[in-house]
Design an enzyme around this catalytic site. Structure first.
Site, PDB file in Angstrom:
ATOM      1  N   GLU A 101     -55.720 -29.829  56.795  1.00  0.00           N
ATOM      2  CA  GLU A 101     -56.210 -30.416  58.051  1.00  0.00           C
ATOM      3  C   GLU A 101     -55.114 -31.183  58.783  1.00  0.00           C
ATOM      4  OE1 GLU A 101     -57.090 -30.794  54.933  1.00  0.00           O
ATOM      5  OE2 GLU A 101     -58.078 -32.702  54.512  1.00  0.00           O
ATOM      6  N   CYS A 143     -43.102 -29.057  45.475  1.00  0.00           N
ATOM      7  CA  CYS A 143     -43.667 -28.859  44.139  1.00  0.00           C
ATOM      8  C   CYS A 143     -42.592 -28.635  43.072  1.00  0.00           C
ATOM      9  CB  CYS A 143     -44.666 -27.710  44.158  1.00  0.00           C
ATOM     10  SG  CYS A 143     -44.010 -26.241  44.929  1.00  0.00           S
ATOM     11  N   GLU A 150     -46.412 -36.785  39.302  1.00  0.00           N
ATOM     12  CA  GLU A 150     -45.801 -36.200  40.495  1.00  0.00           C
ATOM     13  C   GLU A 150     -45.784 -37.278  41.582  1.00  0.00           C
ATOM     14  OE1 GLU A 150     -47.998 -33.074  42.525  1.00  0.00           O
ATOM     15  OE2 GLU A 150     -46.178 -31.866  42.595  1.00  0.00           O
ATOM     16  N   GLY A 173     -51.867 -26.271  46.022  1.00  0.00           N
ATOM     17  CA  GLY A 173     -52.125 -27.692  46.284  1.00  0.00           C
ATOM     18  C   GLY A 173     -51.999 -28.486  44.997  1.00  0.00           C
ATOM     19  N   GLY A 194     -56.920 -28.170  42.306  1.00  0.00           N
ATOM     20  CA  GLY A 194     -56.858 -26.853  41.649  1.00  0.00           C
ATOM     21  C   GLY A 194     -57.907 -26.721  40.550  1.00  0.00           C
TER      22      GLY A 194
HETATM   23  P1  NAD Z   1     -54.337 -31.023  48.049  1.00  0.00           P
HETATM   24  O1  NAD Z   1     -54.706 -30.442  46.739  1.00  0.00           O
HETATM   25  O2  NAD Z   1     -54.812 -32.379  48.376  1.00  0.00           O
HETATM   26  O3  NAD Z   1     -54.854 -30.083  49.239  1.00  0.00           O
HETATM   27  C1  NAD Z   1     -54.519 -28.709  49.304  1.00  0.00           C
HETATM   28  C2  NAD Z   1     -55.553 -27.986  50.153  1.00  0.00           C
HETATM   29  O4  NAD Z   1     -56.813 -28.033  49.488  1.00  0.00           O
HETATM   30  C3  NAD Z   1     -55.767 -28.595  51.531  1.00  0.00           C
HETATM   31  O5  NAD Z   1     -55.973 -27.575  52.476  1.00  0.00           O
HETATM   32  C4  NAD Z   1     -57.056 -29.394  51.338  1.00  0.00           C
HETATM   33  O6  NAD Z   1     -57.779 -29.585  52.538  1.00  0.00           O
HETATM   34  C5  NAD Z   1     -57.812 -28.491  50.377  1.00  0.00           C
HETATM   35  N1  NAD Z   1     -58.853 -29.132  49.579  1.00  0.00           N
HETATM   36  C6  NAD Z   1     -58.953 -30.423  49.198  1.00  0.00           C
HETATM   37  N2  NAD Z   1     -60.081 -30.612  48.474  1.00  0.00           N
HETATM   38  C7  NAD Z   1     -60.699 -29.415  48.395  1.00  0.00           C
HETATM   39  C8  NAD Z   1     -61.899 -28.958  47.764  1.00  0.00           C
HETATM   40  N3  NAD Z   1     -62.692 -29.778  47.071  1.00  0.00           N
HETATM   41  N4  NAD Z   1     -62.245 -27.658  47.886  1.00  0.00           N
HETATM   42  C9  NAD Z   1     -61.444 -26.801  48.558  1.00  0.00           C
HETATM   43  N5  NAD Z   1     -60.306 -27.170  49.185  1.00  0.00           N
HETATM   44  C10 NAD Z   1     -59.931 -28.464  49.092  1.00  0.00           C
HETATM   45  O7  NAD Z   1     -52.750 -30.905  48.127  1.00  0.00           O
HETATM   46  P2  NAD Z   1     -51.789 -31.443  49.265  1.00  0.00           P
HETATM   47  O8  NAD Z   1     -51.766 -32.923  49.178  1.00  0.00           O
HETATM   48  O9  NAD Z   1     -52.125 -30.784  50.552  1.00  0.00           O
HETATM   49  O10 NAD Z   1     -50.376 -30.833  48.791  1.00  0.00           O
HETATM   50  C11 NAD Z   1     -49.579 -31.425  47.828  1.00  0.00           C
HETATM   51  C12 NAD Z   1     -49.786 -30.779  46.464  1.00  0.00           C
HETATM   52  O11 NAD Z   1     -49.571 -29.381  46.545  1.00  0.00           O
HETATM   53  C13 NAD Z   1     -48.795 -31.277  45.432  1.00  0.00           C
HETATM   54  O12 NAD Z   1     -49.457 -31.529  44.218  1.00  0.00           O
HETATM   55  C14 NAD Z   1     -47.834 -30.109  45.268  1.00  0.00           C
HETATM   56  O13 NAD Z   1     -47.169 -30.058  44.044  1.00  0.00           O
HETATM   57  C15 NAD Z   1     -48.725 -28.942  45.484  1.00  0.00           C
HETATM   58  N6  NAD Z   1     -47.939 -27.763  45.897  1.00  0.00           N
HETATM   59  C16 NAD Z   1     -47.761 -26.736  45.003  1.00  0.00           C
HETATM   60  C17 NAD Z   1     -46.997 -25.631  45.367  1.00  0.00           C
HETATM   61  C18 NAD Z   1     -46.780 -24.473  44.413  1.00  0.00           C
HETATM   62  O14 NAD Z   1     -46.377 -23.417  44.870  1.00  0.00           O
HETATM   63  N7  NAD Z   1     -47.022 -24.631  43.119  1.00  0.00           N
HETATM   64  C19 NAD Z   1     -46.420 -25.574  46.637  1.00  0.00           C
HETATM   65  C20 NAD Z   1     -46.630 -26.624  47.509  1.00  0.00           C
HETATM   66  C21 NAD Z   1     -47.403 -27.722  47.143  1.00  0.00           C
END
Ligand code: NAD
Length: 499
Positions: A179, A285, A386, A229, A234
């Site tokens: 968002e 990440c 992290e 994420g 996850g």
């Molecule tokens: P986040 O998990 O807070 O959000 C990721 C996405 O999930 C967003 O679009 C969010 O709106 C959505 N989301 C949140 N709650 C949800 C739910 N209950 N159901 C469905 N969707 C939901 O992560 P963030 O803060 O946006 O990103 C940072 C995180 O992402 C860090 O932990 C980072 O390590 C990880 N990341 C991993 C990789 C990889 O390739 N392994 C790459 C980039 C970022």
């Protein structure tokens, strides 16, 4: 500066929304964009469009691979045309410096180009050793409607490690970007339609994860959820997927270690460590957030690293010379500062930084100085969690075994790096590191052909490479009988017995 107004992108056009969420710049506070806060109806419309496009096979899912590749190729051309515009949106919404945003869009385009080529050649097998009168076909079919949920740190790259691969396989998609950073995702969906990718193949619904994300993951017409994420979300996604036995791909958090042995090329290692902990403000990440350095060279290595780190330039997204930008929002900045506080409280030694930066026109933004802690032990919070900011935790080691044990002492397993001129040591250590990627004498290297993904709590599945395509396919086994059928049925049930 104009405020960008966006609706959802559904079935090849804009679909209005009553409620909007605002995105203000994390670098200077000005309003950048308004995105739709989608409701259940919008999610249903998007999934419905994706389902229809998938089930009407001739539209996309059973189109010859070469045709899909051609459409993806047009899309690549349009994204290349609009690279600068997309990069500016990315830089402003994330808060990262423009040259890194440019590199991100270039890399995303490269991934799309590679995935388009894969569309030509979806692999399959012919099994010929199951008897003279039998032939087996093992074919791969597109998985169906994919829900893609992406984070804010690399809105384009995290999406492009999924989207073009799913499209190449013949899937249709509903994307729910963060968002905070939905602009570039909506723009590339629009470009896809302009490129001739049929309506309904790519749909985008925006809004918060807790509402839109939950509705999307629970929708029965979604066949797979591909998520990037945090590990916490996850786990929630995996639980939701389990309720309906949906496929799931998870790219989650990391806590990479960069191991510097005494026999390393020290200058090269310094470059790698520096890039590893500051790239994307540390919101990465595979950030090299833990430096493990051999005791005999630690003192001089850290002196040089601190000196180099002092030259890092923080700046606004449009500053062409900036190395580090703003953190994503105020709450996140405060969280990073509280990790720094915990480092001090738990007894680590602060060598550099540790503070918010407000000088030189950055006072309205969420900037944290590059920060280095030494004497970090594995029980400290900054070693384990992290942080997602420009913070480096340094731990010394005395033997190869100790270095491996320290690197693996984490719940994560996304990436690790090591620096040595001894090839035997490099191979031995890289084999023992428990992570999906290992960098030897380099860090954060990328190649579209190389699979990417995590072990342990860093995720499930792989993106990029051929594996990245296969994630979006189902395997089908087809038995073909050649000649007269002689199956071992009970005598009474055979055709001859009945007649
Ligand atoms: P986040 O998990 O807070 O959000 C990721 C996405 O999930 C967003 O679009 C969010 O709106 C959505 N989301 C949140 N709650 C949800 C739910 N209950 N159901 C469905 N969707 C939901 O992560 P963030 O803060 O946006 O990103 C940072 C995180 O992402 C860090 O932990 C980072 O390590 C990880 N990341 C991993 C990789 C990889 O390739 N392994 C790459 C980039 C970022």
């Amino acid at each position: 500066m104009d405020v960008r107004e966006y609706d959802n992108w559904i079935d090849g056009g804009w679909a209005g929304a009553d409620r909007k969420v605002e995105r203000k710049s994390p670098a200077h506070g000005r309003l950048l964009a308004r995105f739709a806060q989608s409701d259940e109806q919008a999610v249903r419309a998007a999934v419905g469009a994706a389902r229809k496009a998938f089930d009407t096979r001739s539209v996309w899912s059973s189109m010859p691979g070469a045709e899909r590749a051609k459409a993806l190729g047009h899309w690549v051309d349009l994204m290349t045309r609009d690279l600068e515009r997309l990069a500016l949106i990315e830089a402003e919404e994330v808060g990262k410096p423009i040259r890194f945003a440019r590199a991100e869009i270039e890399w995303s385009i490269e991934l799309a180009r590679y995935a388009a080529a894969l569309a030509w050649q979806l692999p399959g097998d012919l099994v010929s050793n199951i008897g003279d009168a039998n032939l087996g076909l093992v074919t791969r079919e597109p998985r169906g409607v994919i829900a893609m949920i992406t984070p804010w740190n690399f809105p384009m790259v995290t999406l492009f490690q999924k989207l073009p691969f799913a499209l190449a396989a013949g899937c249709t998609v509903v994307v729910k970007p963060s968002e905070l950073t939905s602009g570039s995702t909506l723009e590339i969906a629009k470009l896809a339609t302009e490129a001739g990718i049929p309506n309904g193949v790519i749909n985008v619904v925006t809004g918060s994860g807790r509402t839109v994300g939950e509705i999307l993951t629970g929708h029965r017409d979604v066949d797979m959820i591909s998520f990037t994420g945090s590990t916490a979300v996850g786990i929630r996604i995996a639980q939701r997927a389990a309720e309906q036995v949906k496929r799931v791909g998870l790219e989650l958090g990391g806590k990479a270690a960069n191991i510097v042995f005494a026999d390393a090329d020290i200058d090269a290692a310094l470059d790698g460590i520096l890039l590893g902990y500051i790239l994307n403000q540390g919101e990465e990440c595979v950030q090299g957030t833990r430096l493990l350095v051999e005791d005999s060279v630690a003192e001089s290595f850290l002196e040089k690293l601190v000196e180099r780190s002092k030259k890092i330039r923080l700046g606004l997204p449009t500053d062409e010379d900036a190395d580090v930008g703003a953190l994503i929002h105020e709450k996140h900045m405060e969280q990073v500062l509280s990790y720094i506080e915990s480092g001090l409280e738990e007894g680590a030694t602060l060598l550099l930084g540790g503070n918010r930066v407000t000088e030189n026109g950055l006072g309205m933004g969420y900037y944290v100085a590059p920060t280095i802690f030494s004497n970090v032990t594995p029980d400290m919070t900054i070693f384990r969690e992290e942080i997602f900011g420009p913070v480096l935790a340094v731990t010394r080691f005395k033997s190869v075994e100790e270095a491996i044990a320290l690197a693996n002492d984490t719940n994560y397993g996304l990436g690790n790096g090591l620096w040595t001129k001894d090839i035997d040591k490099a191979i031995r250590v890289s084999r023992e590191l428990r992570s999906g990627t290992v960098y030897v004498n380099t860090f954060l290297e990328t190649a579209a052909q190389m699979p990417f993904g995590g072990l342990k709590q860093s995720g499930i599945g792989r993106e990029n490479g051929l594996d990245g395509l296969l994630e979006f396919t189902e395997v089908k086994s087809t038995f073909i009988k050649l000649g007269k059928r002689t199956h071992a049925l009970p005598h009474t049930l055979t055709t001859s017995a009945r007649s």
